[in-house]
Write an enzyme that holds these catalytic residues in place. Structure first.
Site, PDB file in Angstrom:
ATOM      1  N   LYS A  74     -22.839 -38.087 -18.822  1.00 37.07           N
ATOM      2  CA  LYS A  74     -23.568 -37.729 -20.127  1.00 37.07           C
ATOM      3  C   LYS A  74     -22.843 -36.701 -20.835  1.00 37.07           C
ATOM      4  O   LYS A  74     -22.714 -36.793 -22.125  1.00 37.07           O
ATOM      5  CB  LYS A  74     -25.074 -37.025 -19.468  1.00 37.07           C
ATOM      6  CG  LYS A  74     -25.815 -36.830 -20.948  1.00 37.07           C
ATOM      7  CD  LYS A  74     -27.070 -35.441 -20.508  1.00 37.07           C
ATOM      8  CE  LYS A  74     -25.889 -33.986 -19.760  1.00 37.07           C
ATOM      9  NZ  LYS A  74     -27.179 -32.548 -19.880  1.00 37.07           N
ATOM     10  N   ASP A 106     -30.149 -38.114 -21.589  1.00 38.43           N
ATOM     11  CA  ASP A 106     -30.366 -36.560 -20.845  1.00 38.43           C
ATOM     12  C   ASP A 106     -31.932 -37.058 -20.740  1.00 38.43           C
ATOM     13  O   ASP A 106     -32.493 -37.922 -21.030  1.00 38.43           O
ATOM     14  CB  ASP A 106     -30.588 -35.316 -22.284  1.00 38.43           C
ATOM     15  CG  ASP A 106     -30.702 -35.378 -22.723  1.00 38.43           C
ATOM     16  OD1 ASP A 106     -31.506 -36.209 -23.587  1.00 38.43           O
ATOM     17  OD2 ASP A 106     -31.121 -34.551 -23.870  1.00 38.43           O
TER      18      ASP A 106
END
Ligand code: SF4
Length: 221
Positions: free
Chosen positions: A118, A136
Site C-alpha cells: 500500500k 487501504d
C-alpha cells in the site's frame, strides 16, 4: 468492467480535485508521511510532518536520528516507537542500498522497513507518476460494496480491481474511492441517499436512504 469504469468516471465528476491528502514535497517526505499514516488520520500526520521534515531533511538524517528525539516528535501519531523504528530503518536502508534516494520500483520499496504494497503504491503513484492501486481500508470496503470483488486480502483486491480498471486510472481511482469512503460511504452507516454512484452500486440501501438525512451526514472538508 463497464459498470466499474462508469463508476470511476462518475467519481471523477464528483471529486475532480481528488488527491493524496498527505502533505509532501519530495518522494522521501511522502514515503515517511505514508508510513506515519498507519492507524491515524492524514490530518494528524500533516500536523506532525512540518517539524519532522525540517529536523530530518534527508535519508542520512533519519539514519542518524536520536531515537528518543524522533519518538517525541512522532508520539501524537500513535504507535510512535514502531514508527520511529521504521523511519530510522528506512533512512539506514536508503543510505546503505540506494545512495540515499527513494527507489522507484515496487520490488525495491517493499524491502524497506515498515513499507508494504500500500505504502509503495502511494509513493509510486504520487511521487513518481507510476500507476498504483492503494488498497487501504476505504478502498477495500468500497470495491466490495460496489461488487467489484469479494476478496478481503489486499493483494487479491488489487489484482481483481486492476483487471477491471485501465492502468492509467489506478492512482486517481484510488484517490476517488478513498475520498468517497471518507466523505460519503462510511464504514458503519454510509450516506446512500446522497451518493452520486448509488445507481451503480449493488449495495445501495445498506446505509441511510433518506436524501435529506443522508445529505446531512456527508462530510464536506
Ligand atoms: S450507494 Fe451506499 S454503499 Fe453504495 S457506494 Fe454509495 S454510499 Fe456506498
Amino acid at each position: 468492467m463497464r459498470r466499474a469504469r462508469r463508476t470511476n468516471r462518475e467519481l471523477a465528476s464528483t471529486y475532480p480535485d481528488a488527491h493524496c491528502e498527505l502533505d509532501f514535497t519530495t518522494p522521501l517526505e511522502l514515503l515517511i508521511a505514508t508510513v506515519l499514516s498507519a492507524q491515524t488520520t492524514d490530518k494528524r500526520v500533516n500536523l506532525t510532518t512540518p517539524e519532522l521534515f525540517a529536523r530530518y531533511p534527508d535519508a542520512a538524517a533519519y539514519a542518524a536520528a536520536d531515537r528518543e528525539d524522533l519518538e517525541d516528535i512522532l508520539r501524537p501519531t500513535g504507535f510512535f516507537r514502531a514508527k520511529a523504528q521504521s523511519v530510522i530503518g528506512i533512512g539506514q536502508a536508503l543510505v546503505e542500498r540506494y545512495d540515499g534516494q527513494v527507489p522507484r520500483s515496487l520490488d525495491d520499496l517493499v524491502t524497506l522497513p515498515g513499507v508494504g504494497r500500500k505504502t509503495a503504491n502511494v509513493v509510486l503513484g504520487n511521487a513518481f507518476g507510476v500507476p498504483g492501486l492503494t488498497v487501504d481500508t476505504h478502498f477495500g470496503r468500497l470495491v466490495r460494496r460496489l461488487g467489484w470483488t469479494t476478496e478481503e486480502d489486499p493483494v487479491k483486491v488489487e489484482t481483481e480491481v486492476g483487471e477491471l480498471i485501465e492502468k492509467r486510472e489506478w492512482t486517481m481511482l484510488s484517490h476517488r474511492l478513498i475520498f468517497h469512503g471518507r466523505r460519503v460511504c462510511f464504514a458503519r452507516r454510509p450516506a446512500c441517499g446522497a451518493c452520486t454512484i448509488a445507481q451503480l452500486c449493488p449495495s445501495s440501501g445498506v446505509g441511510e436512504t433518506d436524501p435529506v438525512v443522508a445529505a446531512g451526514m456527508v462530510k464536506t472538508d
